[in-house]
Motif scaffolding. Structure first.
Motif, short mmCIF file in Angstrom:
data_model
loop_
_atom_site.label_atom_id
_atom_site.label_comp_id
_atom_site.label_asym_id
_atom_site.label_seq_id
_atom_site.Cartn_x
_atom_site.Cartn_y
_atom_site.Cartn_z
N LEU A 96 0.81 -1.22 0.00
CA LEU A 96 0.00 0.00 0.00
C LEU A 96 0.84 1.27 0.00
CD1 LEU A 96 -2.73 -1.04 2.61
CD2 LEU A 96 -2.84 -1.17 0.11
N GLY A 97 2.12 1.16 0.26
CA GLY A 97 2.95 2.35 0.36
C GLY A 97 2.46 3.24 1.50
N ASN A 98 2.63 4.56 1.33
CA ASN A 98 2.21 5.51 2.36
C ASN A 98 1.04 6.38 1.91
OD1 ASN A 98 3.91 4.89 4.52
ND2 ASN A 98 5.59 6.11 3.69
N ASP A 99 0.46 6.05 0.76
CA ASP A 99 -0.64 6.88 0.25
C ASP A 99 -1.91 6.68 1.07
OD1 ASP A 99 0.94 7.83 -1.80
OD2 ASP A 99 0.39 6.19 -3.15
N PRO A 100 -2.76 7.71 1.16
CA PRO A 100 -4.08 7.53 1.79
C PRO A 100 -4.86 6.43 1.09
CG PRO A 100 -3.61 9.86 1.46
CD PRO A 100 -2.53 9.10 0.74
N ILE A 101 -5.68 5.72 1.83
CA ILE A 101 -6.47 4.62 1.29
C ILE A 101 -7.86 5.17 0.92
CG2 ILE A 101 -7.49 2.37 1.79
CD1 ILE A 101 -5.21 2.00 3.86
N PRO A 102 -8.20 5.21 -0.39
CA PRO A 102 -9.45 5.86 -0.78
C PRO A 102 -10.70 5.09 -0.39
CG PRO A 102 -8.33 4.93 -2.69
CD PRO A 102 -7.39 4.79 -1.54
N GLN A 103 -10.71 3.76 -0.54
CA GLN A 103 -11.88 2.94 -0.23
C GLN A 103 -11.44 1.77 0.63
OE1 GLN A 103 -15.13 3.51 -1.08
NE2 GLN A 103 -14.53 5.47 -1.98
N LEU A 104 -11.56 1.94 1.95
CA LEU A 104 -11.06 0.91 2.86
C LEU A 104 -11.92 -0.34 2.84
CD1 LEU A 104 -9.00 0.02 4.91
CD2 LEU A 104 -10.27 1.26 6.68
N ALA A 105 -13.24 -0.18 2.78
CA ALA A 105 -14.12 -1.36 2.75
C ALA A 105 -13.80 -2.22 1.53
CB ALA A 105 -15.59 -0.94 2.74
N GLU A 106 -13.60 -1.60 0.38
CA GLU A 106 -13.27 -2.34 -0.84
C GLU A 106 -11.93 -3.06 -0.69
OE1 GLU A 106 -14.82 -2.75 -3.90
OE2 GLU A 106 -16.64 -1.83 -3.12
N LEU A 107 -10.94 -2.38 -0.10
CA LEU A 107 -9.63 -3.00 0.09
C LEU A 107 -9.74 -4.25 0.96
CD1 LEU A 107 -6.47 -2.98 0.04
CD2 LEU A 107 -6.59 -1.59 2.11
N LEU A 108 -10.47 -4.15 2.07
CA LEU A 108 -10.59 -5.29 2.98
C LEU A 108 -11.34 -6.44 2.33
CD1 LEU A 108 -11.21 -3.51 6.41
CD2 LEU A 108 -9.05 -4.28 5.40
N GLU A 109 -12.35 -6.13 1.50
CA GLU A 109 -13.06 -7.20 0.80
C GLU A 109 -12.14 -7.90 -0.20
OE1 GLU A 109 -17.17 -7.76 1.36
OE2 GLU A 109 -17.39 -6.21 -0.18
N GLU A 110 -11.27 -7.14 -0.85
CA GLU A 110 -10.30 -7.73 -1.76
C GLU A 110 -9.36 -8.68 -1.02
OE1 GLU A 110 -8.27 -4.50 -3.56
OE2 GLU A 110 -9.99 -3.84 -4.76
N ARG A 111 -9.14 -8.40 0.27
CA ARG A 111 -8.23 -9.22 1.08
C ARG A 111 -8.97 -10.35 1.79
NH1 ARG A 111 -3.19 -7.71 -0.79
NH2 ARG A 111 -3.38 -5.52 -1.39
N GLY A 112 -10.26 -10.56 1.46
CA GLY A 112 -10.98 -11.72 1.97
C GLY A 112 -11.82 -11.48 3.20
#
Length: 354
Positions: free
Chosen positions: A143-159
């Motif tokens: 993820l680097g150090n950039d702000p995370i735009p859509q956290l719910a989507e990111l977590l769903e991608e991770r299962g």
């Protein structure tokens, strides 16, 4: 036997045994429904149809054998939350998860497994370890150090299954979900009506619980809070924005930082204190202003609040649209899975098509 599914559906609806009997027009008694739930008796076809109609589920759902169970449930709740509300929330979560997994099966999709970061679990003996854990998770997930735009989507991608429900005195829950003959999955339930900056912090907090392992007398809630702040607002980025030491910070500056990181002004202020950017006196002055302006009490409406719909999980809804478009299910089934009317489904499809 229908006992487990019937009890889950009734609890999810918030109906007592007597209320369910009344909703069915009194064709069976509350005592009879209790026997069905305990698997001491089976309803006739006529009663099964009435049960399904009253609970807004299909007869096939009540007769299916696949059972889910929540383990290690962690509630985020107000002091006034009742045991009944907690039980209803667990049942609603199971009920929605069953629909989620059903549409994955219909599309022959492998349910995404929880992608635990390689470096987890992280032992946390003090708050600095929680800081390191957040940095490691970002590295593991690229993820680097950039702000995370859509956290719910990111977590769903991770299962991690993210569910959004209408809640009262409970802000959400996190749990493991046990499935018959399948791997356990992870689920986080968030409050649909909450400002998105609060949703994002709650999601990051629950992720913290999944990846840290408290050691000794460490307060796990505080450690998860520190993890959430560090995960959403990396230390190096914040120091680059604000400097290493400040004697004061303006509200305007905090508002602009809020827009960048997608967190509340109060979370940013805590982060500045945790990193030593401001001292305790400056922190106290800011929180005095927050209290005077009503930002610390419901509805927690700070400047530049992020609308609730900006941080909503969308994967389940997309899968339902896909299943409908591919002819795997019809409109009635799609509407049932989404918990809406066919008319509402048509309105959504028109909007999506536009």
């Amino acid at each position: 036997m229908i006992g487990h599914k019937l009890k889950v559906a009734r609890s999810a609806s918030g109906l007592s045994l007597r209320a369910l009997a009344d909703a069915m027009g009194g064709i069976v008694s509350a005592q009879a429904i209790g026997k069905y739930e305990r698997n001491e008796d089976m309803p006739s076809s006529r009663v099964l149809m009435a049960l399904a109609a009253a609970l807004n589920v299909t007869e096939e759902y009540l007769l299916s054998e696949d059972e889910l169970a929540l383990e290690g449930v962690d509630f985020r709740k107000k002091a006034g939350a009742s045991a009944r509300e907690e039980a209803m929330l667990q049942a609603r979560a199971i009920h929605m998860l069953e629909r989620y997994l059903a549409v994955e099966d219909l599309l022959n999709l492998r349910s995404v497994d929880w992608e635990q970061p390689r470096s987890a679990p992280h032992p946390v003996a003090d708050m600095r370890d929680a800081e390191d854990a957040a940095r490691s998770v970002r590295e593991d997930w690229g993820l680097g150090n950039d702000p995370i735009p859509q956290l719910a989507e990111l977590l769903e991608e991770r299962g991690i299954k993210i569910l959004s429900l209408d809640l009262d005195d409970v802000d959400g829950l996190a749990a493991k979900v046990r499935r018959k003959d399948r791997n356990a999955t992870r689920v986080i339930v968030i409050k649909r009506s909450t400002w998105s900056e609060r949703k994002r912090f709650n999601l990051a907090h629950e992720l913290g619980h999944m990846v840290i392992a408290p050691v000794g007398n460490v307060d796990e809630e505080k450690a998860a809070h520190r993890f959430a702040g560090a995960f959403l607002i990396p230390a190096d980025v914040l120091r680059a924005e604000m400097g290493a030491k400040r004697s004061s910070i303006s509200i305007g500056e905090l508002v602009e930082l809020k827009k960048r990181f997608g967190v509340s002004i109060q979370a940013l202020t805590y982060r500045c204190k945790d990193l030593g950017i401001i001292n305790g006196a400056a922190f106290a002055r800011l929180f005095k202003v927050f209290s005077e302006r009503g930002w610390r009490t419901a509805p927690f409406e700070e400047p530049a609040t992020m609308a609730p719909e900006l941080e909503e999980p969308k994967r389940f809804e997309r899968l339902c649209y896909r299943a409908l478009a591919e002819g795997v299910i019809g409109e009635a089934r799609a509407a049932e899975l989404l918990g809406i009317s066919v008319r509402e489904l048509d309105a959504r499809l028109d909007q999506v098509a536009a």
